[in-house]
Design an enzyme around this catalytic site. Structure first.
Site, PDB file in Angstrom:
ATOM      1  N   SER A 249      -6.974 -13.438  43.255  1.00 36.41           N
ATOM      2  CA  SER A 249      -6.920 -12.005  43.540  1.00 36.41           C
ATOM      3  C   SER A 249      -6.674 -11.822  45.032  1.00 36.41           C
ATOM      4  O   SER A 249      -6.597 -12.796  45.779  1.00 36.41           O
ATOM      5  CB  SER A 249      -8.244 -11.352  43.161  1.00 36.41           C
ATOM      6  OG  SER A 249      -9.245 -11.798  44.060  1.00 36.41           O
ATOM      7  N   LYS A 250      -6.590 -10.577  45.449  1.00 37.48           N
ATOM      8  CA  LYS A 250      -6.361 -10.281  46.861  1.00 37.48           C
ATOM      9  C   LYS A 250      -7.385 -10.973  47.757  1.00 37.48           C
ATOM     10  O   LYS A 250      -7.076 -11.416  48.847  1.00 37.48           O
ATOM     11  CB  LYS A 250      -6.456  -8.765  47.093  1.00 37.48           C
ATOM     12  CG  LYS A 250      -5.262  -8.016  46.596  1.00 37.48           C
ATOM     13  CD  LYS A 250      -4.639  -7.184  47.713  1.00 37.48           C
ATOM     14  CE  LYS A 250      -3.252  -6.704  47.325  1.00 37.48           C
ATOM     15  NZ  LYS A 250      -3.256  -5.897  46.087  1.00 37.48           N
ATOM     16  N   ARG A 251      -8.597 -11.044  47.235  1.00 46.10           N
ATOM     17  CA  ARG A 251      -9.693 -11.662  47.976  1.00 46.10           C
ATOM     18  C   ARG A 251      -9.345 -13.107  48.373  1.00 46.10           C
ATOM     19  O   ARG A 251      -9.812 -13.626  49.371  1.00 46.10           O
ATOM     20  CB  ARG A 251     -10.929 -11.637  47.080  1.00 46.10           C
ATOM     21  CG  ARG A 251     -12.229 -12.031  47.692  1.00 46.10           C
ATOM     22  CD  ARG A 251     -13.368 -11.574  46.772  1.00 46.10           C
ATOM     23  NE  ARG A 251     -13.162 -12.042  45.394  1.00 46.10           N
ATOM     24  CZ  ARG A 251     -13.484 -13.258  44.977  1.00 46.10           C
ATOM     25  NH1 ARG A 251     -14.008 -14.119  45.802  1.00 46.10           N
ATOM     26  NH2 ARG A 251     -13.277 -13.604  43.725  1.00 46.10           N
TER      27      ARG A 251
END
Ligand code: GLU
Length: 473
Positions: A249-251
């Site tokens: 994910s973006k994380r």
């Protein structure tokens, strides 16, 4: 059994079908790569379809970014991209055909009615799906002018089996697949229908995509069967997870591929190689050129389990591809990173030395900085420490010896400095360390003789003299 090869004389046709709602992220890029490689390996076609039917979420900027990302990776898809939004008439035509042939039906249920149905299912803890209330009802029962959707009549008995080229045999009970909407009340086709119609019309023989679409395959197959079309071979590739095992994910820095270039300094062939190895393997080989990838890639090398993103491995591969890359090309890349007026020729000559240890183009640029540094050079703390009184007086020895040097080549300079070291009973390092500090402002650089040659006589002496203790009068 899926054949997928009847309609077009056995040529493999794949497609990459991104929804342009954001960047070309790693997962998408890998799906694109696998589709492209599979087609190239089999001498077939790799097509690009932009799934832009969700007009609210699709943007031109995202379309441009996806196409730029593919270009950068060197994934040249065949022909012009197909835009799904432009094919709504054809999708509608198929919906009406399915209605005509009795494989679909009109559903007059209002949204309030459907909401009540779902509320009841929820209360009874039943799976929430359309209950087929209009499946066997006569349309004439609906009041004149009532809006309707068109729903697919999916089989209710038995099960559907997919022999997925990656997942193996997957079976779903047909009762679990509801009669979903293929044409909305406003006459617009749904995504689920559009995908199948486009895949068929584009002649796709193999559907290679993320395994988050595996469930969709069971909903899409009934359309294919009702239309009597060839079934494609499905290959649902496991998703990419972050190093912590959670879905990427973006994380995790799951950003567009261009961020790997701009922020990490990755070469396209390195990301290509990395993505290839992310879920596909060939023995224990790690490094692949494009040509090798095309020659070796096949679906049976794709693993069943999710792969983990590993930055260290990407950097390692990047270092390998940097060492393999053409020096003039690297020089241009690094010149762009440095910006301003840069001596390309000098950069190119320095590249064989710089690329020995660099893992990213950023590191190449950092390593090249000394070539263009202005006097007085800025010193790192470590370099400054080497330029203590001792170091500076050794530099004055070096300065005298080099001033008398006629042959400014790496071999001659080495010989001169070695005999200087011997004459003063010093290790060569005792001379080289302060020289490196004076010449580069750092303690890490290419070999000191190469540095002298790259900088040239005049600049080298000027940098050394700027740090040497002036000869005592
Ligand atoms: N447009 C879908 C996505 O971006 C892919 C659909 C498909 O490959 O069938 O996830």
């Amino acid at each position: 059994m899926a054949s997928g090869s009847g309609a077009n004389g056995g040529q493999v046709v794949t497609r990459f079908a991104p929804s342009p709602t954001g960047y070309l992220h790693l997962g998408g890029a890998r799906t694109a790569l696998f589709n492209w490689l599979f087609a190239r390996h089999h001498g077939g076609k790799a097509l690009l379809r932009i799934e832009d039917t969700d007009q609210k979420r699709s943007t031109q900027d995202a379309i441009d970014k996806i196409i730029e990302g593919l270009d950068w990776l060197g994934l040249d898809f065949d022909g012009d991209p197909v835009f799904q939004s432009q094919r709504a008439d054809r999708h509608r035509e198929v919906a009406l055909q399915l209605l005509e042939s009795g494989n679909a039906y009109k559903c007059f249920a209002t949204s309030e009615e459907l909401e009540a149905m779902r509320a009841e299912q929820r209360a009874k803890k039943l799976p929430m799906r359309y209950d087929g209330r209009w499946r066997d009802r006569d349309s004439a029962e609906a009041p004149e002018g009532t809006p309707f959707t068109i729903r697919l009549k999916t089989p209710t008995e038995g099960e559907t089996v997919i022999e997925d080229a990656v997942q193996g045999r997957v079976t779903v009970k047909n009762a679990e697949i509801d009669d979903y909407i293929i044409l909305r009340a406003d006459g617009t086709p749904t995504y689920m229908l559009a995908v199948v119609v486009d895949d068929h019309d584009m002649g796709c023989t193999h559907i290679i995509r993320g395994d988050d679409h595996l469930n969709n395959a069971f909903r899409q197959l009934p359309v294919i069967r009702a239309m009597g079309w060839d079934e494609p071979v499905y290959a649902h590739v496991p998703l990419i997870h972050g190093a912590d095992g959670a879905k990427l994910s973006k994380r995790h820095g799951a950003v567009g591929v261009e961020a790997y270039r701009d922020e990490l300094g990755v070469l396209p062939e390195a990301l290509f190689n990395y993505l290839l190895r992310l879920g596909w393997g060939h023995g224990d080989q790690e490094e692949f050129t494009r040509e090798q990838a095309i020659a070796l890639f096949d679906i049976d090398g794709v693993g069943k389990s999710a792969s983990r993103f590993d930055l260290k491995k990407l950097e390692h591969l990047n270092g390998h591809h940097i060492r393999e890359a053409d020096d003039a090309r690297l020089a241009r890349l690094v010149a762009d990173e440095i910006g301003g007026e840069v001596d390309l020729d000098l950069l190119e000559r320095a590249m064989p030395f710089l690329k020995m240890r660099a893992k990213t183009t950023h590191e190449l640029a950092e390593g090249a900085a000394f070539l263009f540094a202005e006097r007085p050079l800025e010193m790192t703390d470590k370099a400054a420490k080497l330029l203590d009184d001792d170091g500076r007086s050794r530099l004055s020895l070096v300065s005298n010896a080099l001033a008398a040097e006629n042959d400014w080549t790496s071999e001659a300079l080495e010989a001169t400095l070695k005999s200087l070291a011997e004459a003063h009973e010093l290790g060569l390092g005792k001379l080289a360390q302060p020289m490196r500090a004076a010449l580069t402002g750092t303690t890490i650089s290419p070999g000191i003789f190469d540095v002298l040659v790259l900088l040239g006589r005049e600049e080298s002496l000027a940098r050394i003299d700027a740090q040497a203790v002036p000869a005592a009068d």
